[in-house]
Design a protein around this motif. Structure first.
Motif, PDB file in Angstrom:
ATOM      1  N   GLN A  40       0.827  -1.191   0.000  1.00  0.00           N
ATOM      2  CA  GLN A  40       0.000   0.000   0.000  1.00  0.00           C
ATOM      3  C   GLN A  40       0.875   1.262   0.000  1.00  0.00           C
ATOM      4  OE1 GLN A  40      -3.830  -0.189   0.710  1.00  0.00           O
ATOM      5  NE2 GLN A  40      -3.213  -2.052  -0.364  1.00  0.00           N
ATOM      6  N   THR A  41       0.334   2.324  -0.595  1.00  0.00           N
ATOM      7  CA  THR A  41       1.037   3.606  -0.579  1.00  0.00           C
ATOM      8  C   THR A  41       0.701   4.355   0.710  1.00  0.00           C
ATOM      9  OG1 THR A  41      -0.763   4.819  -1.631  1.00  0.00           O
ATOM     10  CG2 THR A  41       0.819   3.721  -3.084  1.00  0.00           C
ATOM     11  N   GLU A  42       1.299   5.521   0.884  1.00  0.00           N
ATOM     12  CA  GLU A  42       1.036   6.348   2.061  1.00  0.00           C
ATOM     13  C   GLU A  42      -0.420   6.784   2.131  1.00  0.00           C
ATOM     14  OE1 GLU A  42       1.651   8.426   5.550  1.00  0.00           O
ATOM     15  OE2 GLU A  42       2.829   6.858   4.559  1.00  0.00           O
ATOM     16  N   THR A  43      -1.101   6.818   1.001  1.00  0.00           N
ATOM     17  CA  THR A  43      -2.507   7.229   0.981  1.00  0.00           C
ATOM     18  C   THR A  43      -3.469   6.043   1.031  1.00  0.00           C
ATOM     19  OG1 THR A  43      -2.490   7.253  -1.442  1.00  0.00           O
ATOM     20  CG2 THR A  43      -1.989   9.326  -0.308  1.00  0.00           C
ATOM     21  N   LYS A  45      -3.514   3.483  -1.093  1.00  0.00           N
ATOM     22  CA  LYS A  45      -3.784   2.922  -2.411  1.00  0.00           C
ATOM     23  C   LYS A  45      -2.792   1.803  -2.712  1.00  0.00           C
ATOM     24  CE  LYS A  45      -6.955   6.046  -3.233  1.00  0.00           C
ATOM     25  NZ  LYS A  45      -8.398   5.684  -3.273  1.00  0.00           N
ATOM     26  N   ASN A 388      -0.199   3.566   7.709  1.00  0.00           N
ATOM     27  CA  ASN A 388       0.320   4.789   7.102  1.00  0.00           C
ATOM     28  C   ASN A 388       0.102   5.962   8.058  1.00  0.00           C
ATOM     29  OD1 ASN A 388      -2.432   5.797   6.640  1.00  0.00           O
ATOM     30  ND2 ASN A 388      -2.514   4.214   5.038  1.00  0.00           N
ATOM     31  N   SER A 389       0.500   7.150   7.642  1.00  0.00           N
ATOM     32  CA  SER A 389       0.415   8.311   8.534  1.00  0.00           C
ATOM     33  C   SER A 389      -1.029   8.659   8.896  1.00  0.00           C
ATOM     34  CB  SER A 389       1.083   9.523   7.872  1.00  0.00           C
ATOM     35  OG  SER A 389       0.444   9.850   6.646  1.00  0.00           O
ATOM     36  N   HIS A 390      -1.988   8.209   8.086  1.00  0.00           N
ATOM     37  CA  HIS A 390      -3.397   8.529   8.345  1.00  0.00           C
ATOM     38  C   HIS A 390      -4.014   7.636   9.418  1.00  0.00           C
ATOM     39  CE1 HIS A 390      -3.267  11.163   4.855  1.00  0.00           C
ATOM     40  NE2 HIS A 390      -2.759  10.165   4.157  1.00  0.00           N
TER      41      HIS A 390
END
Length: 402
Positions: A40-43, A45, A388-390
């Motif tokens: 997964q990406t940081e967002t 996705k 992730n950061s979220h």
């Protein structure tokens, strides 16, 4: 009178399937799924390698390409490059032409045809069924493959101590010592197990003495350390020690080609004549399963691996992704330290790769699912890429409360 069902006693789905269903049905806006098998990406996705996007555009605009069937054993440029990626171009097995690859439908397809071949041809003089050993984290996903291939003696082992939260090398070696001679041992993601080179050397010594057959399963070479050669150390050591072995390769995570299902079964034997015989039998098995593999994903990978400039870009992308995974581990450990969460969390950064044991108990995992809408496997294992950061703060707070 109702007709009797022809599907009596159909077993329930795997835990991972139940987990995903529960997550998808959960209406909570705070829900977090920590068992993604893709990167997964940081967002949040799905990660796709930038180099892959570039190659796909080139292929789409190439008028010379057609949709002809590939050979039964696959795209030769792909299998050759993939085999060299795992074993190293300077490997004696490669130079002596006693190592080869079969293009498969994903890493799962590589395990499947390997299992089918071994069930038919491996140690046929044995008076008793051949035992197959599978690590507990892969028990659900790999046991069914060997069962369907006809193996009846399938046994679990573990390499992770859930109490000490560290590698259980003594327990692992004890299982190998007690295994019947010529048993098959699945060695999944050797780059992620946490074993040191010295420990792998000890594993190889025991397996050689007991004449155990290594079946490596490498799903994400390069994503443990960021270094392709370092992640392949254990496999290359076994080859250098003269083992005959199988190795299932997957390229889903490392290229972001999840739905293309590109795999490779590497066969390493003592001489070229044996290799040709095995490939002939594997060809028969492939013809009965998928006949020929798909073209697109393998062509993308072969293009990258055989072009020095593209290969360099891809390696850099892998290193960047691996560094992000390492950073997530560090951040989660630090968040838990700041929160004063009971216990030591050093094991989060002592491990490497896309997946990690958290050390959470089944009751704590159940608490997270029920009260925090955080979904992970009952053994406490998570996909690090799912964080992730979220959602990091929320996950850390949930673990702290659990």
């Amino acid at each position: 009178m109702a007709a009797l069902s022809l599907f009596l006693d159909v077993p329930l789905m795997r835990e991972a399937d139940r987990l995903l269903d529960a997550y998808q049905e959960d209406p909570s806006p705070d829900k977090v799924y920590l068992d993604h098998w893709d990167c997964q990406t940081e967002t949040g996705k799905v990660w796709v390698c930038p180099t892959v996007r570039q190659i796909l555009l080139q292929i789409a605009n190439d008028p010379t390409l057609d949709h002809e069937y590939l050979p039964v054993l696959g795209f030769p440029e792909f299998t050759r490059a993939a085999t060299e990626l795992a074993l190293g171009r300077e490997s004696r097995a490669v130079i002596e032409n006693r190592a080869g690859g079969v293009h498969t439908v994903g890493g799962t397809g590589a395990v499947r045809i390997g299992a089918e071949f071994l069930q038919r041809w491996y140690n046929r003089s044995s008076p008793s069924p051949i035992a197959v050993y599978i690590a507990l984290p892969q028990w659900d996903s790999l046991r069914c493959i060997f069962q369907d291939a006809g193996f009846t003696e399938i046994r679990p082992y573990h390499y992770w101590d859930t109490v000490r939260l560290a590698v259980a090398i003594d327990d692992f070696l004890e299982v190998l010592e007690s295994a019947p001679d010529c048993s098959i041992v699945l060695l999944h993601a050797p780059e992620e197990t946490g074993l040191t080179p010295k420990q792998w050397e000890e594993v190889a010594r025991v397996m050689r003495r007991k004449r155990l057959f290594p079946f490596f399963d490498v799903p994400a070479q390069g994503l443990a350390s960021g270094d392709l050669d370092r992640d392949a150390w254990a496999l290359r050591h076994f080859v250098a020690q003269g083992f005959e072995l199988f190795c299932a390769q997957s390229f889903s995570k490392t290229f972001g080609l999840y739905n293309e299902r590109v795999g490779n079964l590497i066969v390493v034997v003592r001489d070229n004549e044996t290799l040709l015989g095995i490939c002939s039998q594997l060809q028969k098995l492939v013809m009965g399963m998928w006949y020929t593999p798909a073209n697109l994903g393998a062509r993308v990978i072969a293009t990258v691996l055989n072009n020095p400039a593209l290969l360099s870009k891809w390696k850099q992308s892998l290193q960047t992704l691996a560094e992000r995974i390492m950073l997530i581990r560090e951040k989660l450990k630090e968040k838990l330290r700041i929160l004063g969460t009971p216990g030591c969390w050093e094991h989060l950064t002592a491990q490497s790769g896309t997946r990690s044991f958290t050390g959470l108990l089944p009751s704590q995992v159940a608490f997270l699912e029920r009260h925090k809408h955080i979904y992970l496997l009952g053994n406490g294992q998570v996909s690090v890429c799912s964080i992730n950061s979220h959602n990091l703060d929320y996950v850390a707070q949930g673990i702290n409360e659990a």
